[in-house]
Design a protein around this motif. Structure first.
Motif, PDB file in Angstrom:
ATOM      1  N   SER A 173       0.829  -1.208   0.000  1.00  0.00           N
ATOM      2  CA  SER A 173       0.000   0.000   0.000  1.00  0.00           C
ATOM      3  C   SER A 173       0.860   1.254   0.000  1.00  0.00           C
ATOM      4  O   SER A 173       0.488   2.260  -0.608  1.00  0.00           O
ATOM      5  CB  SER A 173      -0.951   0.012   1.200  1.00  0.00           C
ATOM      6  N   ARG A 174       1.999   1.213   0.648  1.00  0.00           N
ATOM      7  CA  ARG A 174       2.873   2.394   0.691  1.00  0.00           C
ATOM      8  C   ARG A 174       3.423   2.730  -0.686  1.00  0.00           C
ATOM      9  O   ARG A 174       3.738   3.874  -0.957  1.00  0.00           O
ATOM     10  CB  ARG A 174       4.006   2.185   1.695  1.00  0.00           C
ATOM     11  N   GLY A 175       3.488   1.749  -1.551  1.00  0.00           N
ATOM     12  CA  GLY A 175       4.003   1.984  -2.897  1.00  0.00           C
ATOM     13  C   GLY A 175       2.939   2.367  -3.914  1.00  0.00           C
ATOM     14  O   GLY A 175       3.268   2.708  -5.046  1.00  0.00           O
ATOM     15  N   GLU A 176       1.677   2.318  -3.503  1.00  0.00           N
ATOM     16  CA  GLU A 176       0.586   2.672  -4.421  1.00  0.00           C
ATOM     17  C   GLU A 176       0.435   4.175  -4.512  1.00  0.00           C
ATOM     18  O   GLU A 176       0.570   4.888  -3.520  1.00  0.00           O
ATOM     19  CB  GLU A 176      -0.748   2.131  -3.896  1.00  0.00           C
ATOM     20  N   ALA A 177       0.101   4.640  -5.699  1.00  0.00           N
ATOM     21  CA  ALA A 177      -0.232   6.048  -5.873  1.00  0.00           C
ATOM     22  C   ALA A 177      -1.591   6.299  -5.236  1.00  0.00           C
ATOM     23  O   ALA A 177      -2.438   5.394  -5.150  1.00  0.00           O
ATOM     24  CB  ALA A 177      -0.273   6.413  -7.345  1.00  0.00           C
ATOM     25  N   LEU A 178      -1.816   7.507  -4.782  1.00  0.00           N
ATOM     26  CA  LEU A 178      -3.088   7.877  -4.166  1.00  0.00           C
ATOM     27  C   LEU A 178      -4.263   7.516  -5.070  1.00  0.00           C
ATOM     28  O   LEU A 178      -5.252   6.929  -4.617  1.00  0.00           O
ATOM     29  CB  LEU A 178      -3.091   9.379  -3.862  1.00  0.00           C
ATOM     30  N   GLU A 179      -4.153   7.811  -6.339  1.00  0.00           N
ATOM     31  CA  GLU A 179      -5.242   7.536  -7.276  1.00  0.00           C
ATOM     32  C   GLU A 179      -5.520   6.036  -7.385  1.00  0.00           C
ATOM     33  O   GLU A 179      -6.674   5.605  -7.400  1.00  0.00           O
ATOM     34  CB  GLU A 179      -4.924   8.128  -8.649  1.00  0.00           C
ATOM     35  N   GLU A 180      -4.461   5.222  -7.423  1.00  0.00           N
ATOM     36  CA  GLU A 180      -4.623   3.763  -7.492  1.00  0.00           C
ATOM     37  C   GLU A 180      -5.308   3.229  -6.241  1.00  0.00           C
ATOM     38  O   GLU A 180      -6.220   2.402  -6.325  1.00  0.00           O
ATOM     39  CB  GLU A 180      -3.259   3.081  -7.642  1.00  0.00           C
ATOM     40  N   ALA A 181      -4.876   3.702  -5.095  1.00  0.00           N
ATOM     41  CA  ALA A 181      -5.450   3.244  -3.835  1.00  0.00           C
ATOM     42  C   ALA A 181      -6.931   3.611  -3.747  1.00  0.00           C
ATOM     43  O   ALA A 181      -7.742   2.815  -3.277  1.00  0.00           O
ATOM     44  CB  ALA A 181      -4.682   3.838  -2.666  1.00  0.00           C
ATOM     45  N   CYS A 182      -7.275   4.782  -4.215  1.00  0.00           N
ATOM     46  CA  CYS A 182      -8.677   5.202  -4.190  1.00  0.00           C
ATOM     47  C   CYS A 182      -9.524   4.329  -5.108  1.00  0.00           C
ATOM     48  O   CYS A 182     -10.651   3.967  -4.760  1.00  0.00           O
ATOM     49  CB  CYS A 182      -8.800   6.671  -4.571  1.00  0.00           C
ATOM     50  N   MET A 183      -8.992   3.975  -6.262  1.00  0.00           N
ATOM     51  CA  MET A 183      -9.727   3.094  -7.171  1.00  0.00           C
ATOM     52  C   MET A 183      -9.995   1.746  -6.512  1.00  0.00           C
ATOM     53  O   MET A 183     -11.105   1.219  -6.581  1.00  0.00           O
ATOM     54  CB  MET A 183      -8.954   2.883  -8.480  1.00  0.00           C
ATOM     55  N   VAL A 184      -8.988   1.192  -5.862  1.00  0.00           N
ATOM     56  CA  VAL A 184      -9.120  -0.104  -5.201  1.00  0.00           C
ATOM     57  C   VAL A 184     -10.190  -0.051  -4.109  1.00  0.00           C
ATOM     58  O   VAL A 184     -10.937  -1.006  -3.921  1.00  0.00           O
ATOM     59  CB  VAL A 184      -7.761  -0.556  -4.609  1.00  0.00           C
ATOM     60  N   HIS A 185     -10.264   1.078  -3.420  1.00  0.00           N
ATOM     61  CA  HIS A 185     -11.197   1.208  -2.299  1.00  0.00           C
ATOM     62  C   HIS A 185     -12.530   1.845  -2.696  1.00  0.00           C
ATOM     63  O   HIS A 185     -13.393   2.055  -1.839  1.00  0.00           O
ATOM     64  CB  HIS A 185     -10.540   1.988  -1.163  1.00  0.00           C
ATOM     65  N   GLY A 186     -12.688   2.152  -3.973  1.00  0.00           N
ATOM     66  CA  GLY A 186     -13.954   2.681  -4.459  1.00  0.00           C
ATOM     67  C   GLY A 186     -14.316   4.058  -3.939  1.00  0.00           C
ATOM     68  O   GLY A 186     -15.488   4.342  -3.694  1.00  0.00           O
ATOM     69  N   VAL A 187     -13.308   4.894  -3.761  1.00  0.00           N
ATOM     70  CA  VAL A 187     -13.554   6.266  -3.307  1.00  0.00           C
ATOM     71  C   VAL A 187     -13.013   7.250  -4.329  1.00  0.00           C
ATOM     72  O   VAL A 187     -12.156   6.918  -5.148  1.00  0.00           O
ATOM     73  CB  VAL A 187     -12.939   6.537  -1.916  1.00  0.00           C
ATOM     74  N   SER A 188     -13.499   8.463  -4.254  1.00  0.00           N
ATOM     75  CA  SER A 188     -13.068   9.503  -5.181  1.00  0.00           C
ATOM     76  C   SER A 188     -11.678  10.014  -4.809  1.00  0.00           C
ATOM     77  O   SER A 188     -11.473  10.529  -3.693  1.00  0.00           O
ATOM     78  CB  SER A 188     -14.061  10.664  -5.156  1.00  0.00           C
TER      79      SER A 188
END
Length: 67
Positions: A36-51
């Protein structure tokens, strides 16, 4: 520093640890995980279904309020 969607979660947390509760509030509970620390903010948001735009705004407002 202004946070952008392409910044990694790790970089954001390293520079602004007080943002951790914002991530936790939207379901990102594995902030210490190397993946998770290596994920971009945008990628992490997509995975979690948030804007990503909404979270980005909250993070930048939080950082600005601390300066």
């Amino acid at each position: 520093m202004t946070i952008t969607k392409d910044m990694t979660i790790g970089k954001i947390l390293d520079n602004y640890p007080s943002t951790a509760p914002l991530f936790m509030a939207i379901g990102m509970h594995c902030l210490g995980c190397p993946a998770s620390r290596g994920e971009a903010l945008e990628e992490a948001c997509m995975v979690h279904g948030v804007s990503a735009d909404d979270l980005l705004q909250k993070i930048n407002e939080h950082i600005a309020s601390k300066q």
